[in-house]
Design a protein around this motif. Sequence first.
Motif, PDB file in Angstrom:
ATOM      1  N   ILE A  54       9.165 130.935  39.500  1.00 42.29           N
ATOM      2  CA  ILE A  54       8.629 130.688  40.845  1.00 42.29           C
ATOM      3  C   ILE A  54       9.218 129.412  41.436  1.00 42.29           C
ATOM      4  CG2 ILE A  54       6.510 130.121  42.108  1.00 42.29           C
ATOM      5  CD1 ILE A  54       5.092 132.180  40.337  1.00 42.29           C
ATOM      6  N   ALA A  55       9.314 128.351  40.654  1.00 40.92           N
ATOM      7  CA  ALA A  55       9.901 127.103  41.150  1.00 40.92           C
ATOM      8  C   ALA A  55      11.349 127.324  41.575  1.00 40.92           C
ATOM      9  CB  ALA A  55       9.817 126.017  40.083  1.00 40.92           C
ATOM     10  N   LYS A  56      12.089 128.093  40.798  1.00 40.73           N
ATOM     11  CA  LYS A  56      13.488 128.374  41.130  1.00 40.73           C
ATOM     12  C   LYS A  56      13.598 129.237  42.383  1.00 40.73           C
ATOM     13  CE  LYS A  56      17.794 129.982  39.106  1.00 40.73           C
ATOM     14  NZ  LYS A  56      18.460 130.538  37.934  1.00 40.73           N
ATOM     15  N   SER A  57      12.676 130.183  42.543  1.00 44.97           N
ATOM     16  CA  SER A  57      12.739 131.060  43.720  1.00 44.97           C
ATOM     17  C   SER A  57      12.516 130.292  45.020  1.00 44.97           C
ATOM     18  CB  SER A  57      11.732 132.203  43.599  1.00 44.97           C
ATOM     19  OG  SER A  57      10.412 131.734  43.763  1.00 44.97           O
ATOM     20  N   TYR A  58      11.765 129.204  44.951  1.00 42.76           N
ATOM     21  CA  TYR A  58      11.532 128.372  46.135  1.00 42.76           C
ATOM     22  C   TYR A  58      12.464 127.165  46.181  1.00 42.76           C
ATOM     23  CZ  TYR A  58       7.361 131.060  47.194  1.00 42.76           C
ATOM     24  OH  TYR A  58       6.495 132.061  47.526  1.00 42.76           O
ATOM     25  N   HIS A  59      13.404 127.072  45.248  1.00 40.55           N
ATOM     26  CA  HIS A  59      14.392 125.982  45.176  1.00 40.55           C
ATOM     27  C   HIS A  59      13.707 124.621  45.069  1.00 40.55           C
ATOM     28  CE1 HIS A  59      17.457 128.941  46.128  1.00 40.55           C
ATOM     29  NE2 HIS A  59      16.726 129.311  47.173  1.00 40.55           N
ATOM     30  N   LEU A  60      12.716 124.532  44.194  1.00 37.99           N
ATOM     31  CA  LEU A  60      11.996 123.285  43.985  1.00 37.99           C
ATOM     32  C   LEU A  60      12.339 122.709  42.620  1.00 37.99           C
ATOM     33  CD1 LEU A  60       8.515 124.420  45.329  1.00 37.99           C
ATOM     34  CD2 LEU A  60      10.177 122.977  46.498  1.00 37.99           C
ATOM     35  N   LYS A  61      12.493 121.410  42.560  1.00 37.05           N
ATOM     36  CA  LYS A  61      12.802 120.714  41.309  1.00 37.05           C
ATOM     37  C   LYS A  61      11.502 120.348  40.590  1.00 37.05           C
ATOM     38  CE  LYS A  61      17.259 120.097  42.322  1.00 37.05           C
ATOM     39  NZ  LYS A  61      18.121 121.134  41.945  1.00 37.05           N
ATOM     40  N   ASP A  62      11.548 120.368  39.256  1.00 35.05           N
ATOM     41  CA  ASP A  62      10.368 120.047  38.460  1.00 35.05           C
ATOM     42  C   ASP A  62       9.833 118.649  38.772  1.00 35.05           C
ATOM     43  OD1 ASP A  62      10.456 122.494  37.216  1.00 35.05           O
ATOM     44  OD2 ASP A  62      11.500 121.757  35.433  1.00 35.05           O
ATOM     45  N   ARG A  63      10.735 117.691  38.898  1.00 40.91           N
ATOM     46  CA  ARG A  63      10.318 116.302  39.157  1.00 40.91           C
ATOM     47  C   ARG A  63       9.598 116.180  40.501  1.00 40.91           C
ATOM     48  NH1 ARG A  63      11.121 111.163  37.400  1.00 40.91           N
ATOM     49  NH2 ARG A  63      11.340 109.564  38.986  1.00 40.91           N
ATOM     50  N   ALA A  64      10.130 116.841  41.519  1.00 38.20           N
ATOM     51  CA  ALA A  64       9.496 116.794  42.841  1.00 38.20           C
ATOM     52  C   ALA A  64       8.115 117.436  42.797  1.00 38.20           C
ATOM     53  CB  ALA A  64      10.370 117.487  43.874  1.00 38.20           C
ATOM     54  N   ILE A  65       8.002 118.540  42.072  1.00 38.99           N
ATOM     55  CA  ILE A  65       6.708 119.212  41.942  1.00 38.99           C
ATOM     56  C   ILE A  65       5.721 118.305  41.213  1.00 38.99           C
ATOM     57  CG2 ILE A  65       5.523 121.137  40.810  1.00 38.99           C
ATOM     58  CD1 ILE A  65       8.079 122.804  41.375  1.00 38.99           C
ATOM     59  N   ALA A  66       6.157 117.705  40.107  1.00 39.62           N
ATOM     60  CA  ALA A  66       5.264 116.862  39.309  1.00 39.62           C
ATOM     61  C   ALA A  66       4.797 115.637  40.086  1.00 39.62           C
ATOM     62  CB  ALA A  66       5.974 116.438  38.028  1.00 39.62           C
ATOM     63  N   LEU A  67       5.641 115.090  40.930  1.00 35.98           N
ATOM     64  CA  LEU A  67       5.281 113.880  41.653  1.00 35.98           C
ATOM     65  C   LEU A  67       4.521 114.133  42.948  1.00 35.98           C
ATOM     66  CD1 LEU A  67       8.530 111.755  41.241  1.00 35.98           C
ATOM     67  CD2 LEU A  67       6.318 111.366  40.156  1.00 35.98           C
ATOM     68  N   LYS A  68       4.764 115.258  43.608  1.00 37.58           N
ATOM     69  CA  LYS A  68       4.242 115.417  44.966  1.00 37.58           C
ATOM     70  C   LYS A  68       3.175 116.483  45.165  1.00 37.58           C
ATOM     71  CE  LYS A  68       8.392 113.663  47.169  1.00 37.58           C
ATOM     72  NZ  LYS A  68       9.396 113.895  48.197  1.00 37.58           N
TER      73      LYS A  68
END
Length: 116
Positions: A54-68
């Motif tokens: 799911i993170a890859k399908s939305y082009h989101l980085k793990d670090r950005a998700i964890a922080l924001k």
Amino acid sequence: MIILKSVFIPLTTVILILAFSLPSKAAMNPTIEKALISICKSVTTNKVYKYKRIAKSYHLKDRAIALKVVCNGQDIISFAESYGADKTAAKLQRSLGDSTIIDIAATERLQVTFTD
């Protein structure tokens, strides 16, 4: 003419203040909200492959998700742990690295609330 100036200046000021303050209260973009809800739901499952897909399908980085990302008022790592999803919580924690320095005042967090 004096009456016109005394009405025009305050009216202009009020219009300018409203023009700058109203967009900040606008609703979240539906696409972004859908992405955040999908991410929040995926971390509750304790299936890392599902979260990564799911993170890859939305082009989101793990670090950005964890922080924001904030799910139901909790940061996403605490949210995953509260659902017993230790594997996904550990994956997000590893994305932060060993040590970080965060300026809390400058950190922007995205919050979403959903119900199952």
